[in-house]
Motif scaffolding. Sequence first.
Motif, PDB file in Angstrom:
ATOM      1  N   ALA A 296      49.696  37.133  43.579  1.00 37.11           N
ATOM      2  CA  ALA A 296      48.284  36.960  44.527  1.00 37.11           C
ATOM      3  C   ALA A 296      47.213  37.081  43.344  1.00 37.11           C
ATOM      4  N   THR A 297      46.291  36.343  43.285  1.00 35.30           N
ATOM      5  CA  THR A 297      45.112  36.623  42.818  1.00 35.30           C
ATOM      6  C   THR A 297      43.836  36.291  43.176  1.00 35.30           C
ATOM      7  N   THR A 298      42.892  36.683  43.220  1.00 41.28           N
ATOM      8  CA  THR A 298      41.513  36.527  43.726  1.00 41.28           C
ATOM      9  C   THR A 298      40.625  35.748  42.705  1.00 41.28           C
ATOM     10  N   GLU A 299      40.361  36.566  41.667  1.00 43.62           N
ATOM     11  CA  GLU A 299      39.473  35.763  40.600  1.00 43.62           C
ATOM     12  C   GLU A 299      40.288  35.330  39.386  1.00 43.62           C
ATOM     13  N   GLY A 300      41.591  35.208  39.456  1.00 40.41           N
ATOM     14  CA  GLY A 300      41.831  34.847  38.412  1.00 40.41           C
ATOM     15  C   GLY A 300      43.022  35.756  37.398  1.00 40.41           C
ATOM     16  N   GLN A 301      42.566  37.055  37.340  1.00 45.67           N
ATOM     17  CA  GLN A 301      43.118  37.693  36.323  1.00 45.67           C
ATOM     18  C   GLN A 301      44.705  38.168  36.453  1.00 45.67           C
ATOM     19  N   THR A 302      45.115  38.301  37.820  1.00 41.54           N
ATOM     20  CA  THR A 302      46.529  38.420  38.114  1.00 41.54           C
ATOM     21  C   THR A 302      47.241  37.207  37.730  1.00 41.54           C
ATOM     22  N   GLY A 303      46.791  36.005  37.914  1.00 46.28           N
ATOM     23  CA  GLY A 303      47.334  34.793  37.673  1.00 46.28           C
ATOM     24  C   GLY A 303      47.524  34.596  35.881  1.00 46.28           C
TER      25      GLY A 303
ATOM     26  N   GLY B 214      42.753  45.433  35.235  1.00 45.37           N
ATOM     27  CA  GLY B 214      42.393  43.975  35.255  1.00 45.37           C
ATOM     28  C   GLY B 214      41.185  43.741  34.555  1.00 45.37           C
ATOM     29  N   ALA B 215      40.362  42.946  35.213  1.00 45.75           N
ATOM     30  CA  ALA B 215      38.920  42.381  34.382  1.00 45.75           C
ATOM     31  C   ALA B 215      37.870  42.522  35.268  1.00 45.75           C
ATOM     32  N   LEU B 216      36.740  42.416  34.970  1.00 49.23           N
ATOM     33  CA  LEU B 216      35.359  42.375  35.732  1.00 49.23           C
ATOM     34  C   LEU B 216      34.679  41.178  34.895  1.00 49.23           C
TER      35      LEU B 216
ATOM     36  N   GLY C  54      50.000  41.594  42.367  1.00 50.25           N
ATOM     37  CA  GLY C  54      48.842  41.644  43.023  1.00 50.25           C
ATOM     38  C   GLY C  54      47.703  42.231  42.516  1.00 50.25           C
ATOM     39  N   SER C  55      46.317  42.171  43.028  1.00 54.74           N
ATOM     40  CA  SER C  55      45.147  42.808  42.581  1.00 54.74           C
ATOM     41  C   SER C  55      44.617  43.267  43.771  1.00 54.74           C
ATOM     42  N   VAL C  56      43.824  44.368  43.446  1.00 55.53           N
ATOM     43  CA  VAL C  56      42.993  45.414  44.563  1.00 55.53           C
ATOM     44  C   VAL C  56      41.589  44.818  44.690  1.00 55.53           C
ATOM     45  N   HIS C  57      41.287  44.548  45.835  1.00 53.22           N
ATOM     46  CA  HIS C  57      39.920  44.076  46.522  1.00 53.22           C
ATOM     47  C   HIS C  57      39.550  45.213  47.470  1.00 53.22           C
ATOM     48  N   GLN C  58      38.502  45.800  47.434  1.00 53.78           N
ATOM     49  CA  GLN C  58      38.295  46.856  48.407  1.00 53.78           C
ATOM     50  C   GLN C  58      39.328  47.717  48.910  1.00 53.78           C
ATOM     51  N   GLU C  59      39.981  48.244  48.195  1.00 54.71           N
ATOM     52  CA  GLU C  59      41.273  48.939  48.210  1.00 54.71           C
ATOM     53  C   GLU C  59      42.401  48.642  48.762  1.00 54.71           C
ATOM     54  N   ARG C  60      42.459  47.191  49.141  1.00 53.48           N
ATOM     55  CA  ARG C  60      43.853  46.638  49.407  1.00 53.48           C
ATOM     56  C   ARG C  60      44.097  45.486  48.556  1.00 53.48           C
TER      57      ARG C  60
ATOM     58  N   LEU D 273      40.730  48.067  39.108  1.00 49.40           N
ATOM     59  CA  LEU D 273      39.715  48.432  37.764  1.00 49.40           C
ATOM     60  C   LEU D 273      40.074  50.025  37.916  1.00 49.40           C
ATOM     61  N   SER D 274      40.515  50.429  38.983  1.00 49.58           N
ATOM     62  CA  SER D 274      40.922  51.916  38.772  1.00 49.58           C
ATOM     63  C   SER D 274      41.924  52.370  38.176  1.00 49.58           C
ATOM     64  N   ALA D 275      42.955  51.251  37.697  1.00 47.85           N
ATOM     65  CA  ALA D 275      43.950  51.879  36.500  1.00 47.85           C
ATOM     66  C   ALA D 275      43.265  51.826  35.236  1.00 47.85           C
TER      67      ALA D 275
ATOM     68  N   LYS E  98      47.162  55.296  44.941  1.00 42.42           N
ATOM     69  CA  LYS E  98      47.055  55.121  46.395  1.00 42.42           C
ATOM     70  C   LYS E  98      47.027  53.698  47.019  1.00 42.42           C
ATOM     71  N   TYR E  99      46.432  52.814  46.382  1.00 40.61           N
ATOM     72  CA  TYR E  99      46.700  51.464  46.879  1.00 40.61           C
ATOM     73  C   TYR E  99      48.137  51.365  46.783  1.00 40.61           C
ATOM     74  N   VAL E 100      48.753  51.402  45.847  1.00 41.66           N
ATOM     75  CA  VAL E 100      50.243  51.141  45.695  1.00 41.66           C
ATOM     76  C   VAL E 100      51.018  51.848  46.898  1.00 41.66           C
TER      77      VAL E 100
HETATM   78  C1  LIG Z   1      34.827  42.194  45.169  1.00 42.57           C
HETATM   79  C2  LIG Z   1      35.882  43.105  44.632  1.00 42.57           C
HETATM   80  C3  LIG Z   1      36.152  44.218  44.979  1.00 42.57           C
HETATM   81  C4  LIG Z   1      37.197  44.961  44.149  1.00 42.57           C
HETATM   82  N1  LIG Z   1      37.617  46.277  44.493  1.00 42.57           N
HETATM   83  C5  LIG Z   1      38.218  47.168  44.029  1.00 42.57           C
HETATM   84  C6  LIG Z   1      38.950  48.351  44.556  1.00 42.57           C
HETATM   85  O1  LIG Z   1      38.653  48.541  45.670  1.00 42.57           O
HETATM   86  N2  LIG Z   1      39.478  49.073  43.729  1.00 42.57           N
HETATM   87  C7  LIG Z   1      39.645  48.990  42.166  1.00 42.57           C
HETATM   88  O2  LIG Z   1      40.470  49.870  41.416  1.00 42.57           O
HETATM   89  N3  LIG Z   1      39.411  47.680  41.615  1.00 42.57           N
HETATM   90  C8  LIG Z   1      38.531  46.823  42.526  1.00 42.57           C
HETATM   91  N4  LIG Z   1      38.239  45.528  41.971  1.00 42.57           N
HETATM   92  C9  LIG Z   1      38.575  45.349  40.810  1.00 42.57           C
HETATM   93  C10 LIG Z   1      39.653  44.298  40.718  1.00 42.57           C
HETATM   94  O3  LIG Z   1      41.061  44.786  41.315  1.00 42.57           O
HETATM   95  C11 LIG Z   1      39.810  43.676  39.291  1.00 42.57           C
HETATM   96  O4  LIG Z   1      38.566  42.759  38.875  1.00 42.57           O
HETATM   97  C12 LIG Z   1      40.942  42.510  39.106  1.00 42.57           C
HETATM   98  O5  LIG Z   1      41.246  42.191  37.757  1.00 42.57           O
HETATM   99  C13 LIG Z   1      41.076  41.468  40.100  1.00 42.57           C
HETATM  100  O6  LIG Z   1      42.048  40.832  39.952  1.00 42.57           O
HETATM  101  P1  LIG Z   1      42.356  39.197  40.219  1.00 42.57           P
HETATM  102  O7  LIG Z   1      41.589  38.430  39.349  1.00 42.57           O
HETATM  103  O8  LIG Z   1      43.355  38.852  39.892  1.00 42.57           O
HETATM  104  O9  LIG Z   1      42.089  38.982  41.544  1.00 42.57           O
HETATM  105  C14 LIG Z   1      37.283  44.792  42.825  1.00 42.57           C
HETATM  106  C15 LIG Z   1      36.972  43.472  42.234  1.00 42.57           C
HETATM  107  C16 LIG Z   1      36.128  42.620  43.105  1.00 42.57           C
HETATM  108  C17 LIG Z   1      35.636  41.495  42.389  1.00 42.57           C
END
Ligand SMILES: Cc1cc2nc3c(=O)[nH]c(=O)nc-3n(C[C@H](O)[C@H](O)[C@H](O)COP(=O)(O)O)c2cc1C
Length: 184
Positions: free
Chosen positions: A8-15, A124-126, A56-62, A90-92, A103-105
């Motif tokens: 699962a990916t939201t912004e593409g990095q996990t893809g 991941g990436a920003l 999968g990736s983490v957004h707002q701790e999930r 990002l925490s990783a 903790k997310y895991v």
């Molecule tokens: C809106 C948003 C919320 C995020 N929340 C967290 C978070 O709670 N903890 C964390 O460690 N990283 C967080 N991140 C960082 C993402 O895990 C990181 O950008 C990751 O590469 C996203 O993967 P994706 O592109 O596959 O979705 C967040 C990123 C965004 C854009």
Amino acid sequence: MNILIVFATTEGQTGKIARRAAGHVSRKAHHVDVIDSEEPGALPDWENYDAVILAGSVHQERHQDSLINFVIAHREQFNSLPSALISVSLSAATDDGRPAAQKYVERFLWITKLQPVRTLLLAGALRYSQYEYFKVEIVKHIVSKTAGTFEQTGDHEFTDWNALSQFLDKFLDQVAQSRASRAE
Ligand SMILES: Cc1cc2nc3c(=O)[nH]c(=O)nc-3n(C[C@H](O)[C@H](O)[C@H](O)COP(=O)(O)O)c2cc1C
């Protein structure tokens, strides 16, 4: 061996990570199928697979609901195969952030009841250029909590591709060894 990757990916990095993982596994002469949990399409023929890799990736701790729901819907099949979990956050990326990444895991495993034989916390990436205003504000808040000194503009990839390759090699060896010892 036949390997299934579900991501699962939201912004593409996990893809991107899932595609790199698929390339790495197939270069080791294994067959790989990749499923995006957002668009799973036809259900996998579970009997064809020797192992499964989840990312999968983490957004707002999930982690993404689509990944959680996919695992819950196929829990029996997942737990009848050796599985590996790649959790992207990002925490990783920092030593101080890794307890949060862990903790997310733990939350993901508690909800899904998945029992992976290996887990990787992967940075991941920003990509600020792709975020709208609210995402930028959320990311700034996350960055302040992860105790890292991250740039607050531009695009940055933190993923350690060598760590991904090493993790995959160890997982594939482990699966091959347990298959071999079962066949004895
Ligand atoms: C809106 C948003 C919320 C995020 N929340 C967290 C978070 O709670 N903890 C964390 O460690 N990283 C967080 N991140 C960082 C993402 O895990 C990181 O950008 C990751 O590469 C996203 O993967 P994706 O592109 O596959 O979705 C967040 C990123 C965004 C854009």
